[in-house]
Design a protein around this motif. Structure first.
Motif, PDB file in Angstrom:
ATOM      1  N   ASN A 177       9.728  -4.497  -6.272  1.00  0.00           N
ATOM      2  CA  ASN A 177       8.264  -4.545  -6.248  1.00  0.00           C
ATOM      3  C   ASN A 177       7.776  -3.293  -5.543  1.00  0.00           C
ATOM      4  O   ASN A 177       7.540  -3.300  -4.338  1.00  0.00           O
ATOM      5  N   GLY A 213       5.396   0.560  -6.093  1.00  0.00           N
ATOM      6  CA  GLY A 213       4.588   1.456  -6.904  1.00  0.00           C
ATOM      7  C   GLY A 213       4.776   2.908  -6.497  1.00  0.00           C
ATOM      8  O   GLY A 213       4.242   3.806  -7.134  1.00  0.00           O
ATOM      9  N   GLY A 245       0.770  -1.237   0.000  1.00  0.00           N
ATOM     10  CA  GLY A 245       0.000   0.000   0.000  1.00  0.00           C
ATOM     11  C   GLY A 245       0.802   1.287   0.000  1.00  0.00           C
ATOM     12  O   GLY A 245       2.018   1.309  -0.196  1.00  0.00           O
TER      13      GLY A 245
HETATM   14  N1  GLN Z   1       7.693  -4.050  -1.581  1.00  0.00           N
HETATM   15  C1  GLN Z   1       7.299  -3.022  -0.845  1.00  0.00           C
HETATM   16  O1  GLN Z   1       7.634  -2.883   0.321  1.00  0.00           O
HETATM   17  C2  GLN Z   1       6.336  -2.061  -1.516  1.00  0.00           C
HETATM   18  C3  GLN Z   1       6.211  -0.733  -0.848  1.00  0.00           C
HETATM   19  C4  GLN Z   1       4.980   0.047  -1.294  1.00  0.00           C
HETATM   20  N2  GLN Z   1       3.785  -0.651  -0.942  1.00  0.00           N
HETATM   21  C5  GLN Z   1       5.046   0.295  -2.784  1.00  0.00           C
HETATM   22  O2  GLN Z   1       4.322  -0.315  -3.552  1.00  0.00           O
HETATM   23  O3  GLN Z   1       5.816   1.114  -3.217  1.00  0.00           O
END
Ligand code: GLN
Length: 372
Positions: A304, A306, A236
């Motif tokens: 990973n 966003g 998130g």
């Molecule tokens: N892999 C994560 O910790 C993702 C962090 C955050 N939720 C993002 O999408 O940027």
């Protein structure tokens, strides 16, 4: 050999696009943010990565399922071949779901999705979805397996937006979890939905790991007498986690070594006065280059996320950019100039992915030993 049943299914994008395909996995409808990963392998790891909570994951690799789903392996309560106990994504989209041929496959991807109640969609042009997301940015969507588009009011599923939901309520533990290590050095890991790959890297370096809920008070964290603190990954929008940023600021007062990974890096950034913004479609892959600014070396890393630090100007005061992504110039990690804090936006534990940067955990260990 198990077989999987095909049924009707679709993916609806919030711009009105309807993509029809064959449903597999569990019959059902789920909403989520549509994101894609270009990783060619590691689907059991990605699907159980808690950072994907609230998202429908599209795999760009055309064949997914080839090596099936293995039995879970654990060492000291830490999973070595999955990132958490359950599938975290809202839905899975693949071009083609394939039958496994592998000695340690215990079930097909289809059976696993069925067991865990997660819808899958196959037989669709995943490249067309990616092209759309790349040009317009990530968007909300609805995935269906086994239920036809005409039979539902799809808009009803899109009332809540991904960016406004605190998904840590689903992924953070409710009480501390302890993984006893070989040494007396305890690190507290602030657990927003940690990947077990991160736990395993810490465990391999001898630490006793105390995972605490992400809302845990600083006083209670300090009661464990930690020699270092890790702020791990999680799902998130980091800008919603105001209490966690406040806790970060309080913990900094104790001058303990801190490692921030992905969401942890974003929380550290926000807490210390930097800016974390939504990216157009994020980075989700196992082959993203990052340049280490200290020696100009390039590493291939797992991502990973966003959200991110979109430019150097958004770094917090008194920090130095440690890594950046040469593709788009985003900041991929920083080092504090006065305090023992290091962060990476990428995933040094690399599950799945190349082990180019597991040395980040060695660096953290050295910081802990030096500070003890
Ligand atoms: N892999 C994560 O910790 C993702 C962090 C955050 N939720 C993002 O999408 O940027």
């Amino acid at each position: 050999m198990e077989s999987y049943s095909e049924s009707t299914g679709f993916l609806y994008l919030e711009d009105g696009t309807i993509i029809r395909g064959s449903g597999f996995g569990a019959k059902g409808i789920r909403a989520g943010e549509i994101v894609f990963t270009t990783a060619m392998n590691g689907y059991p790891d990605s699907l159980t990565d808690p950072s994907y909570r609230g998202q429908i994951l599209v795999f760009t690799h055309p064949l997914i399922g080839n090596y099936g789903i293995p039995e879970k392996n654990t060492v000291n309560g830490i999973l070595t071949n999955f990132e958490s106990e359950v599938i975290q994504v809202e839905g899975v989209v693949v071009a083609e779901h394939t039958e496994p041929f592998k000695w340690n496959s215990s079930m097909t991807l289809d059976t696993w999705l069925k067991k865990e109640g997660i819808p899958g969609l196959q037989g669709v042009d995943t490249r067309a979805i990616v092209k759309k997301v790349r040009s317009y940015g990530v968007m909300m969507g609805v995935i269906s397996s086994g239920i036809d588009f005409g039979d539902i009011d799809v808009k009803k599923y899109l009332e809540k937006r991904y960016d406004e939901i605190d998904f840590t309520q689903y992924t953070s533990p409710k009480a501390p979890i302890i993984h006893q290590g070989k040494s007396e050095e305890t690190v507290v890991l602030v657990d927003c939905g940690v990947k077990h790959g991160i736990l395993y890297q810490l465990y391999q370096r001898g630490f006793t790991i105390v995972r605490v809920p992400c809302s845990y008070s600083v006083n209670k964290i300090i009661d464990f007498d930690p020699k270092g603190i890790v702020f791990g990954n999680g799902p998130g929008n980091p800008n919603l986690l105001v209490g966690l940023s406040q806790n970060f600021r309080e913990i900094v007062e104790y001058k303990l070594p801190i490692l921030g990974i992905c969401l942890g890096h974003q929380i550290a950034t926000i807490a210390l006065g930097g800016k974390v913004k939504k990216m157009k479609f994020g980075h989700r892959a196992v082959n993203k280059p990052v340049i280490d600014t200290t020696d100009n070396k390039c590493y291939i890393t797992t991502h990973n996320h966003g959200y991110g630090i979109l430019s150097k100007e958004d770094l917090p005061p008194n920090t130095k950019m440690w890594f950046y992504n040469p593709d788009d110039g985003t900041v991929e990690g920083w080092v504090h100039e006065k305090l023992p804090i290091i962060t990476t936006q990428f995933h040094p534990e690399a599950r799945p992915g190349p082990w180019d940067v597991t040395w980040v955990f060695d660096k953290f260990k050295k910081m802990v030993v030096k500070n003890a």
